[in-house]
Write an enzyme that holds these catalytic residues in place. Structure first.
Site, PDB file in Angstrom:
ATOM      1  N   LEU A 138       0.836  -1.173   0.069  1.00  0.00           N
ATOM      2  CA  LEU A 138      -0.098  -0.010  -0.147  1.00  0.00           C
ATOM      3  C   LEU A 138       0.998   1.180   0.002  1.00  0.00           C
ATOM      4  O   LEU A 138       1.928   0.983   0.543  1.00  0.00           O
ATOM      5  CB  LEU A 138      -0.712  -0.115   1.236  1.00  0.00           C
ATOM      6  CG  LEU A 138      -1.975  -0.862   1.446  1.00  0.00           C
ATOM      7  CD1 LEU A 138      -2.808  -0.952   2.692  1.00  0.00           C
ATOM      8  CD2 LEU A 138      -3.066  -1.019   0.317  1.00  0.00           C
ATOM      9  N   ASP A 139       0.622   2.266  -0.514  1.00  0.00           N
ATOM     10  CA  ASP A 139       1.105   3.679  -0.695  1.00  0.00           C
ATOM     11  C   ASP A 139       1.200   3.995   0.811  1.00  0.00           C
ATOM     12  O   ASP A 139       0.491   3.610   1.787  1.00  0.00           O
ATOM     13  CB  ASP A 139       0.539   4.511  -1.279  1.00  0.00           C
ATOM     14  CG  ASP A 139       0.337   4.176  -2.882  1.00  0.00           C
ATOM     15  OD1 ASP A 139       1.134   3.603  -3.409  1.00  0.00           O
ATOM     16  OD2 ASP A 139      -0.489   4.976  -3.705  1.00  0.00           O
ATOM     17  N   LYS A 140       2.470   4.855   0.909  1.00  0.00           N
ATOM     18  CA  LYS A 140       2.811   5.374   2.171  1.00  0.00           C
ATOM     19  C   LYS A 140       1.471   6.004   2.988  1.00  0.00           C
ATOM     20  O   LYS A 140       1.090   5.656   4.295  1.00  0.00           O
ATOM     21  CB  LYS A 140       3.784   6.468   2.262  1.00  0.00           C
ATOM     22  CG  LYS A 140       4.124   6.887   3.555  1.00  0.00           C
ATOM     23  CD  LYS A 140       5.267   7.989   3.482  1.00  0.00           C
ATOM     24  CE  LYS A 140       5.547   8.846   4.937  1.00  0.00           C
ATOM     25  NZ  LYS A 140       6.554   9.908   4.757  1.00  0.00           N
ATOM     26  N   ARG A 238      -5.676   5.829  -7.709  1.00  0.00           N
ATOM     27  CA  ARG A 238      -5.330   7.153  -7.647  1.00  0.00           C
ATOM     28  C   ARG A 238      -5.275   7.848  -9.269  1.00  0.00           C
ATOM     29  O   ARG A 238      -5.676   8.698  -9.408  1.00  0.00           O
ATOM     30  CB  ARG A 238      -4.169   7.419  -6.957  1.00  0.00           C
ATOM     31  CG  ARG A 238      -4.254   7.184  -5.312  1.00  0.00           C
ATOM     32  CD  ARG A 238      -2.843   7.140  -4.764  1.00  0.00           C
ATOM     33  NE  ARG A 238      -2.025   8.535  -4.747  1.00  0.00           N
ATOM     34  CZ  ARG A 238      -1.108   8.720  -4.260  1.00  0.00           C
ATOM     35  NH1 ARG A 238      -0.106   7.736  -4.201  1.00  0.00           N
ATOM     36  NH2 ARG A 238      -0.493  10.008  -4.622  1.00  0.00           N
TER      37      ARG A 238
END
Length: 311
Positions: A138-140, A238
């Site tokens: 997962l992205d930060k 996104r």
């Protein structure tokens, strides 16, 4: 010290070639060093670590992120992390926003891996020294559910589920504007932006990417979506939401911070991996997990509900 990250897309002429042989022809590293990096988890195909004798397929993405010289294995750190489930084969955890998944240049401590090494037994070394147990990322600044493997056989089985689209991942996302249909699908290839290698974009040379969405709630300026990933490209949700004109609220890379973010008190993108479903690699039973919105997103949503007239 940060080293160059190498990224390749496999050409049809290289179909069937061994991973270590392929990289020895394209990087400055010896085949032995490449094999070491593969064992350490520093080499990924389609975002997942794999064995050195993995046979490549045309169109697959290959990434090599060499660790700095002398970099030590991640150390256990007692960082709070929510463990929803674990057995001797795997664990399901909730990653908080602001936490990087695994150590890399600039983030050697304070990662999810550091936290898991302290919280879980029998994790060290599974799937590579630097990314033990990690199956997907997962992205930060994206929060939510991840499954972690605790042995090599489970690690490989879960990676196959990701590749074969049998690991089902659903997200909640607040986006700018309201889609014109309640149910929708975005099918558009995603690849590196040639003008900014840190960004992804919809581009004809990218990898196939499919995202389904459903409008759960709508407001005058925004909509809460349930989003299902069919594929799992970097930044896929996104990028796809921005591509259709509905960027994720709070996304500084593919959207822009404006009045709505300020009014809602959002300091990061409104994106949460709230549901994870798969069949257990050992017993075969269906495993379904849900994780409610964390406090920052829940408060932002309630603030929106209280100040808007829902449609």
């Amino acid at each position: 010290m940060s080293l160059e990250v190498f990224r390749f897309t496999v050409d049809p002429v290289d179909q069937g070639k061994r991973l270590d042989a392929y990289l020895s022809e394209r990087t400055p590293f010896s085949r032995r060093r490449i094999q070491e990096m593969i064992r350490e988890g520093a080499v990924r195909v389609e975002g997942a670590s794999c064995p050195r004798d993995r046979r490549l397929r045309a169109g697959e993405s290959v990434e090599v992120e060499p660790p700095p010289p002398g970099e030590a294995a991640p150390r256990p750190q007692h960082i709070p992390v929510k463990v929803l489930y674990q057995d001797r084969h795997l664990a399901v955890v909730s990653k908080p926003a602001g936490m990087v998944v695994h150590p890399a240049a600039g983030h050697l401590d304070g990662t999810l891996v550091n936290a898991l090494l302290a919280a879980l037994d029998d994790l060290a070394g599974v799937g590579g020294v630097m990314r033990p147990g990690i199956v997907h990322r997962l992205d930060k600044d994206t929060s939510g559910l991840m499954v972690v493997a605790k042995d090599d056989a489970t690690h490989l089985a879960l990676q196959d589920m990701v590749k074969d689209r049998r690991l089902r991942r659903s997200y909640l996302a607040l986006v700018h504007g309201v889609p014109t249909t309640r149910l929708g699908t975005v099918e558009a290839p995603v690849g590196r932006d040639p003008r900014d290698r840190k960004r992804m974009k919809v581009i004809s040379s990218g990898r196939p990417a499919i995202t389904h969405f459903e409008v759960r709630e709508s407001f005058p300026e925004a909509a809460l979506l349930k989003v299902d990933l069919v594929t799992g490209r970097t930044h896929q949700i996104r990028v796809h939401m921005s591509y259709i004109g509905h960027p994720v609220v709070g996304d500084p890379t593919y959207g822009k911070r404006g009045r709505l973010e300020g009014e809602l008190g959002l300091r990061r993108q409104f994106l949460h991996a709230y549901r994870l479903a798969f069949f257990h690699p050992e017993g075969g039973e269906e495993m379904v997990f849900e994780d409610p919105l964390p406090e920052d997103l829940s408060e932002a949503l309630e603030r929106l509900r209280s100040t808007s007239f829902r449609r």
